[in-house]
Write an enzyme that holds these catalytic residues in place. Structure first.
Site, short mmCIF file in Angstrom:
data_model
loop_
_atom_site.label_atom_id
_atom_site.label_comp_id
_atom_site.label_asym_id
_atom_site.label_seq_id
_atom_site.Cartn_x
_atom_site.Cartn_y
_atom_site.Cartn_z
N CYS A 1 -42.78 -1.73 16.74
CA CYS A 1 -41.89 -0.86 17.51
C CYS A 1 -41.59 -1.53 18.86
CB CYS A 1 -42.50 0.51 17.74
SG CYS A 1 -41.49 1.53 18.84
N GLY B 1 -28.20 -1.17 12.87
CA GLY B 1 -26.84 -1.01 12.36
C GLY B 1 -26.28 -2.30 11.80
#
Lengths: 305, 262
Positions: free
Chosen positions: A132, A218
Site C-alpha cells: 500500500c 486505471g
C-alpha cells in the site's frame, strides 16, 4: 462447446478467473444492487488491519489522464468488527472470499490477523497487502526482497490457507520480489498495486490529495502492469493474479496472454459496477471463438511478433 | 430505495445562459424514486477520458423525466453539454441521502423553512422547494454578481419569497448570503422550530452551520466532494463528522450542520 473457465490458485479453485480487487469493491454489499455477486470468481475485501483505522485526510481521490489517484489510507473497521459485521454477508455468497490484510507499525500484526482468519472456513485465502503506497512509509515491505521473504515466511508458518502476496510496481525488479514471495511459500502473487503518484492544483499551488502523494490506478497504468506480469511469469512458477487498469474483456485478455492465471477488476468497478460480470461473458465468448476448451491455452500464450 | 445503473435517453440538453445548462433524461425508475438532495452519477462518454462518472444533483422530476441543472466547468461537463437528445447516457441513481422534509408545525412569518442557495446550490434546492407544499419556504440566493444569480424566477414561480445577496451589490443585499441569513433571523427572532436547508460552496455551508447552531436552529447541508464511485465503495469522498469520517456519496450528501466538524 462450452469453455471451462475454472482455474486453480494455490489451494483453491475458482469457477472463473475474474475477481474484484481489494479496495475497489468495499465488502461486496455495496455492489449488490448492480450485479449478481455469485457470478464472480472471487471477492477480495478492502484491506483489514488489527485496529480500526480512520484513514487519510481528505481530499482522497482525484482524476488524472485515463486514471485516478487515491489515498484512502486503509480506512477499515479493524479485524474484530470486520469478522462480526462484514464477513457474515460475504460468507452467505458461497463464492471464494479472499481477505486482504496489512500491518501498520509492525509486521507482527500479520500474525494476529492470520491467526484470527485461519479458523474461518469461508475465508479461502489471505492476500498479504505489503504494497500500500499510502501509509507514509519510507520503504514498503514489498520493495525489498529480503523483507518480502521474511514476512511471507512468518505468515506461512501460521496458516495453511492459500496465501496471495500483493506486490508494488515501484521496484527495480518485480521478478526478484515475486521470486522471494514464491520461495517463502506464497501460493500466488497479485500484481500490481497502485503506482506512486502526485497531482498539483496550480492555482492554489497545493497537492490535490490531502496526504500529498497517492496511488495511481486505471487504464493509465495498464502497460506497466502487463509488462510486470510478463516479466514475473518468465521467472516464477506460482500463479499470477493480474490487475492494473483492466476495464473490459480486451484489456483483461492482455493480462491472461502475458501470463496471469486470473485477473482482478479494480478501478473499473467505480465507473461500471458491471465491468467484472461483462468480462466473464466476454471471456466465454473469446474462448468459444478461439476454440479454447479451458484457460490453459490462453494463460501465458504470448508469442513473438 | 436502491439505485440502479441504466441507459437513459436524453430528452433535451440546452444552454440556459452563459455556462449553465439544463438536461432532461427519461427514466421512470429514477424519477419515481428520487428524493430532493439525491444525485445521479453520469458517465458522460464511453471513453476512458474522462475516466470517472460525474455526480450531479437532481434538479427536479416530472412523470418519467429527470431534470438536471449543471455548469460547464471542466472536461466532463463540457462533454456532457455536447450530448444530443436521443442519445443514451449511462446513469446510476438515485444515490445518497437527501433532505428530510419539515413537519407541519414549523412557522416563521408563514415560512416553514429557509433555503440558502449559493452559486449552483439552487440545483437540488429547487427540487426540495417543490416538495415543500404545506408552506412555502423563504429562499435566500447568494452569488458574486447579478448575472450569476440562479433559479430566482423558478423559486418565485413556486410562490416562495426570494431574497438575493450579491458580493458586489449588483442585485439585492450587498454582501454574503450568510450575512443576509443572519439579518433575516434577527428580524424574525422566533426561529426555534425552523429549519435551514443549504447548498453551496463549502465556506458558505460552514458559515450557515455556525449561524444555525448559534440560533439553535436545525440545519441540513448538501455537500459536494470529488467522488470515484458514488456508491460507498471507494471511501474517497469522506468528510469529518463528530462520529468520524463519513462518506458524502452514501451517508450524505445531506448532513446535519450539528454533525459536521469541518
Amino acid at each position: 462447446m462450452k469453455p471451462d473457465l475454472s482455474v486453480r490458485i494455490g489451494k483453491f479453485d475458482l469457477k472463473n478467473p475474474v475477481m474484484v480487487a481489494s479496495g475497489t469493491f468495499g465488502y461486496a454489499e455495496e455492489f449488490a444492487p448492480f450485479i449478481d455477486l455469485k457470478k464472480l470468481g472471487a471477492i477480495v475485501t478492502k484491506t483489514i488491519t488489527v485496529s480500526p483505522r480512520l484513514g487519510n485526510l481528505p481530499p482522497r481521490t482525484c482524476e488524472t489522464p485515463a486514471g485516478m489517484l487515491n489515498s484512502i489510507g486503509l480506512e477499515n473497521p479493524g479485524i474484530d468488527k470486520f469478522i462480526r459485521e462484514k464477513l457474515p454477508f460475504l460468507k452467505k455468497l458461497g463464492i471464494p472470499v479472499i481477505v486482504s490484510i496489512a500491518s501498520i507499525d509492525d509486521p507482527g500484526e500479520f500474525t494476529v490477523l492470520a491467526s484470527h482468519l485461519d479458523k474461518i472456513k469461508e475465508v479461502s485465502a489471505l492476500e498479504l497487502n505489503i504494497s500500500c503506497p499510502n501509509l507514509h512509509k519510507d520503504k514498503l515491505i514489498s520493495q525489498d526482497a529480503k523483507d518480502t521473504f521474511e514476512l511471507v515466511s512468518l505468515v506461512r508458518k501460521l496458516t495453511q490457507k492459500c496465501l496471495i502476496t500483493k506486490l508494488s510496481p515501484n521496484v527495480t525488479s518485480i521478478s526478484e520480489i515475486a521470486l522471494a514471495a514464491e520461495r517463502a511459500g506464497s501460493d500466488a502473487v497479485a500484481l500490481i498495486n497502485t503506482l506512486g503518484g502526485m497531482s498539483i492544483d496550480i492555482d492554489k499551488r497545493t497537492p490535490k490529495i490531502g496526504s500529498w502523494s497517492a496511488g495511481l490506478s486505471g487504464p493509465a497504468i495498464r502497460p506497466v502492469a502487463v509488462k510486470m506480469i510478463w516479466e514475473a511469469h518468465n521467472k516464477i512458477k506460482i500463479p499470477i493474479i493480474g490487475m492494473g487498469g483492466i476495464m473490459d474483456i480486451q484489456s483483461a485478455l492482455e493480462f491472461f496472454i502475458a501470463g496471469a492465471s486470473a485477473i482482478s477488476v479494480g478501478t473499473a468497478n467505480f465507473i461500471n459496477p458491471r465491468a467484472s460480470i461483462e468480462i466473464i461473458s466476454g471471456l466465454k465468448a473469446y474462448m468459444a471463438d478461439n476454440n479454447m476448451r479451458d484457460l490453459s491455452g490462453l494463460i501465458g500464450s504470448l508469442r513473438a511478433c | 430505495m436502491l439505485p440502479e445503473q441504466i441507459k437513459a435517453k436524453i430528452i433535451s440538453n440546452k444552454r440556459f445562459k452563459d455556462n449553465y445548462w439544463h438536461l432532461e433524461f427519461e427514466s421512470g425508475l429514477i424519477a419515481g424514486r428520487a428524493l430532493p438532495g439525491q444525485f445521479v452519477n453520469i458517465k458522460v462518454s464511453d471513453d476512458v477520458e474522462p475516466l470517472l462518472r460525474r455526480p450531479l444533483s437532481i434538479h427536479g422530476t416530472q412523470s418519467s423525466k429527470v431534470r438536471l441543472f449543471y455548469e460547464v466547468l471542466g472536461m466532463g461537463t463540457r462533454i456532457l453539454s455536447n450530448r444530443r437528445p436521443g442519445e443514451f447516457l449511462d446513469v446510476i441513481g438515485p444515490l445518497g441521502n437527501g433532505f428530510s422534509l419539515p413537519g407541519k408545525g414549523h412557522r416563521l412569518g408563514g415560512q416553514a423553512a429557509i433555503l440558502v442557495a449559493g452559486g449552483m446550490g439552487g440545483a437540488p434546492l429547487l427540487f426540495l422547494a417543490k416538495k415543500m407544499i404545506l408552506s412555502k419556504p423563504l429562499i435566500l440566493i447568494g452569488a458574486r454578481t447579478k448575472s450569476k444569480v440562479l433559479c430566482a424566477q423558478e423559486f418565485k414561480a413556486l410562490g416562495s419569497a426570494v431574497k438575493i445577496a450579491t458580493d458586489d451589490g449588483s442585485a439585492g443585499f450587498k454582501g454574503r448570503v450568510t450575512e443576509l441569513l443572519s439579518q433575516v433571523l434577527r428580524e424574525a427572532k422566533n426561529g426555534g422550530d425552523l429549519s435551514i436547508y443549504a447548498c453551496g460552496p463549502r465556506p458558505m455551508l460552514k458559515a450557515v452551520s455556525k449561524i444555525a447552531c448559534d440560533n439553535n436552529i436545525d440545519s441540513q447541508l448538501s455537500l459536494e466532494e470529488h467522488m470515484a464511485c458514488g456508491i460507498g465503495a471507494c471511501l474517497g469522498c469522506v468528510v469529518a463528522t463528530k462520529s468520524g469520517y463519513k462518506m458524502v456519496c452514501k451517508d450524505g450528501p445531506v448532513f446535519s450542520g450539528k454533525e459536521l466538524t469541518w
